[in-house]
Design a protein around this motif. Structure first.
Motif, PDB file in Angstrom:
ATOM      1  N   ASN A 141      -8.023 -12.717 -11.997  1.00  0.00           N
ATOM      2  CA  ASN A 141      -7.445 -13.951 -11.460  1.00  0.00           C
ATOM      3  C   ASN A 141      -6.940 -13.789 -10.035  1.00  0.00           C
ATOM      4  O   ASN A 141      -6.271 -14.677  -9.497  1.00  0.00           O
ATOM      5  CB  ASN A 141      -6.290 -14.412 -12.358  1.00  0.00           C
ATOM      6  CG  ASN A 141      -6.733 -14.694 -13.779  1.00  0.00           C
ATOM      7  OD1 ASN A 141      -7.752 -15.354 -13.990  1.00  0.00           O
ATOM      8  ND2 ASN A 141      -5.977 -14.195 -14.750  1.00  0.00           N
ATOM      9  N   GLY A 142      -7.210 -12.624  -9.442  1.00  0.00           N
ATOM     10  CA  GLY A 142      -6.759 -12.378  -8.072  1.00  0.00           C
ATOM     11  C   GLY A 142      -5.285 -12.052  -7.965  1.00  0.00           C
ATOM     12  O   GLY A 142      -4.680 -12.241  -6.915  1.00  0.00           O
ATOM     13  N   ILE A 143      -4.706 -11.552  -9.067  1.00  0.00           N
ATOM     14  CA  ILE A 143      -3.277 -11.202  -9.088  1.00  0.00           C
ATOM     15  C   ILE A 143      -3.128  -9.702  -9.335  1.00  0.00           C
ATOM     16  O   ILE A 143      -3.730  -9.159 -10.268  1.00  0.00           O
ATOM     17  CB  ILE A 143      -2.524 -11.983 -10.182  1.00  0.00           C
ATOM     18  CG1 ILE A 143      -2.704 -13.487  -9.976  1.00  0.00           C
ATOM     19  CG2 ILE A 143      -1.048 -11.598 -10.193  1.00  0.00           C
ATOM     20  CD1 ILE A 143      -2.206 -14.022  -8.652  1.00  0.00           C
ATOM     21  N   THR A 144      -2.321  -9.052  -8.521  1.00  0.00           N
ATOM     22  CA  THR A 144      -2.055  -7.623  -8.660  1.00  0.00           C
ATOM     23  C   THR A 144      -0.678  -7.401  -9.266  1.00  0.00           C
ATOM     24  O   THR A 144       0.308  -7.954  -8.795  1.00  0.00           O
ATOM     25  CB  THR A 144      -2.108  -6.925  -7.284  1.00  0.00           C
ATOM     26  OG1 THR A 144      -3.409  -7.083  -6.736  1.00  0.00           O
ATOM     27  CG2 THR A 144      -1.788  -5.446  -7.413  1.00  0.00           C
ATOM     28  N   TRP A 145      -0.636  -6.594 -10.320  1.00  0.00           N
ATOM     29  CA  TRP A 145       0.630  -6.172 -10.927  1.00  0.00           C
ATOM     30  C   TRP A 145       0.929  -4.753 -10.444  1.00  0.00           C
ATOM     31  O   TRP A 145       0.051  -3.883 -10.487  1.00  0.00           O
ATOM     32  CB  TRP A 145       0.530  -6.165 -12.451  1.00  0.00           C
ATOM     33  CG  TRP A 145       0.453  -7.510 -13.096  1.00  0.00           C
ATOM     34  CD1 TRP A 145      -0.586  -8.397 -13.020  1.00  0.00           C
ATOM     35  CD2 TRP A 145       1.446  -8.118 -13.932  1.00  0.00           C
ATOM     36  NE1 TRP A 145      -0.296  -9.518 -13.753  1.00  0.00           N
ATOM     37  CE2 TRP A 145       0.931  -9.376 -14.340  1.00  0.00           C
ATOM     38  CE3 TRP A 145       2.695  -7.719 -14.396  1.00  0.00           C
ATOM     39  CZ2 TRP A 145       1.658 -10.245 -15.167  1.00  0.00           C
ATOM     40  CZ3 TRP A 145       3.412  -8.575 -15.227  1.00  0.00           C
ATOM     41  CH2 TRP A 145       2.894  -9.824 -15.598  1.00  0.00           C
ATOM     42  N   PHE A 146       2.167  -4.495 -10.019  1.00  0.00           N
ATOM     43  CA  PHE A 146       2.533  -3.147  -9.601  1.00  0.00           C
ATOM     44  C   PHE A 146       4.046  -2.980  -9.714  1.00  0.00           C
ATOM     45  O   PHE A 146       4.772  -3.932  -9.987  1.00  0.00           O
ATOM     46  CB  PHE A 146       2.044  -2.848  -8.168  1.00  0.00           C
ATOM     47  CG  PHE A 146       2.695  -3.668  -7.090  1.00  0.00           C
ATOM     48  CD1 PHE A 146       2.303  -4.980  -6.867  1.00  0.00           C
ATOM     49  CD2 PHE A 146       3.682  -3.129  -6.282  1.00  0.00           C
ATOM     50  CE1 PHE A 146       2.893  -5.746  -5.865  1.00  0.00           C
ATOM     51  CE2 PHE A 146       4.277  -3.874  -5.270  1.00  0.00           C
ATOM     52  CZ  PHE A 146       3.883  -5.183  -5.071  1.00  0.00           C
TER      53      PHE A 146
END
Length: 327
Positions: A141-146
């Motif tokens: 979805n074009g979302i980065t989790w970090f």
């Protein structure tokens, strides 16, 4: 210095867009890079985000307001020009703002991302495993989790001090024993939602092998649960969120989930992929340092300072960042 990633400001689509836009109009909407400067030896002093424009959001409840201000002030101290779009109402609104480009980043919970946002039915066992699963799935979805933190704002069952003294409960297995032997002593206050959802009371009962009679469950609005269990008038046990400041404010004891039933709801930063990739190393360093400080105990303390002591979220965030050596 790398050129800042442009923040897309395209209109939200259809009904979701309208709801988000209305919510955004009600948030603070402050803008600018005039936040506090980083002290000489702080983490932010070693992170160069000068010239970067970024919009930060949050949901509307206490913990999210504190986390939102932590993100805003940490980014400002690193030199970014930050648009404060915190205090958006509800997960769907802030998530739509993120995917629609009205904000670039906000703190989310891994369990919420996996179940509520991505629509999975069952959690993934283990905090790290849940984080990796939602990180990998949401990349589509074009979302980065970090920058996952230890703090885990999961469901929990808590007891007031009188019940702890009278029954000796410390774990959910202890609570199951009390519920089987003396259901009246195990009377539980809860929001209506927890009583019916599979990852709520029915699941707890199956996992721990007890069946609490319906007349031993008191349904209350979420805002009343903590006060009622604290007073011990209607119940001595209650369903709570593990890092809620009212747990400390009402002197409650969170019972250990010794069978590991509740899914992990660890805090992590979510960011639009385009924005993240433009300055990935800087964001990892800055928010990684923040997450190292966000334990259950620390976050509960921060929440209590707002909910119990009446301090402003921005003041609590500023002191946290200063004490932790972030700014």
């Amino acid at each position: 210095m790398t050129a800042p990633a442009p923040v897309r400001r395209r209109a939200l689509a259809l009904a979701a867009s309208a709801a988000t836009a209305l919510a955004l109009s009600a948030c603070g909407g402050d803008s600018g890079g005039g936040g506090g400067e980083a002290s000489e030896d702080s983490v932010a002093a070693g992170v160069d985000l000068e010239g970067v424009s970024i919009a930060v959001g949050s949901k509307e409840f206490t913990e999210q307001l504190v986390l939102g201000q932590i993100a805003v002030q940490a980014l400002q101290a690193a030199g970014a020009d930050v648009e404060d779009r915190t205090n958006l109402t509800g997960t769907s609104t802030v998530r739509s703002a993120l995917t629609g480009g009205d904000i670039d980043a906000y703190y989310e919970y891994t369990g919420t991302g996996w179940i509520t946002i991505l629509g999975n039915d069952a959690p993934v066992a283990g905090s790290d495993e849940q984080f990796q699963a939602v990180k990998e799935a949401d990349a589509a979805n074009g979302i980065t989790w970090f920058a996952q933190a230890e703090a885990n704002n999961t469901f929990a069952i808590a007891a007031n001090q009188e019940a702890v003294d009278a029954t000796g409960v410390a774990t959910l297995s202890d609570y199951a024993r009390v519920a089987q032997e003396d259901p009246a002593a195990a009377t539980l206050c809860s929001s209506p939602e927890f009583i019916t959802r599979d990852d709520g009371l029915p699941g707890v009962e199956r996992a721990y092998g007890f069946d609490l009679p319906a007349d031993r469950v008191v349904q209350l609005e979420p805002s009343l649960v903590y006060q009622q269990v604290g007073q011990g008038e209607q119940c001595d046990f209650a369903v709570v969120f593990a890092t809620d400041g009212q747990v400390a404010g009402q002197d409650l004891t969170v019972l250990e989930d010794d069978e590991g039933f509740f899914p992990p709801y660890n805090i992590a930063m979510t960011m639009r992929e385009e924005a993240y990739q433009a300055h990935a190393d800087a964001y990892e360093e800055l928010f990684g340092a923040v997450s190292e400080q966000l334990t259950d105990e620390r976050l509960t303390e921060l929440n209590a300072r707002v909910d119990v002591e009446g301090e402003a979220p921005e003041d609590v965030a500023e002191e946290f960042l200063t004490d932790a050596g972030i700014v």
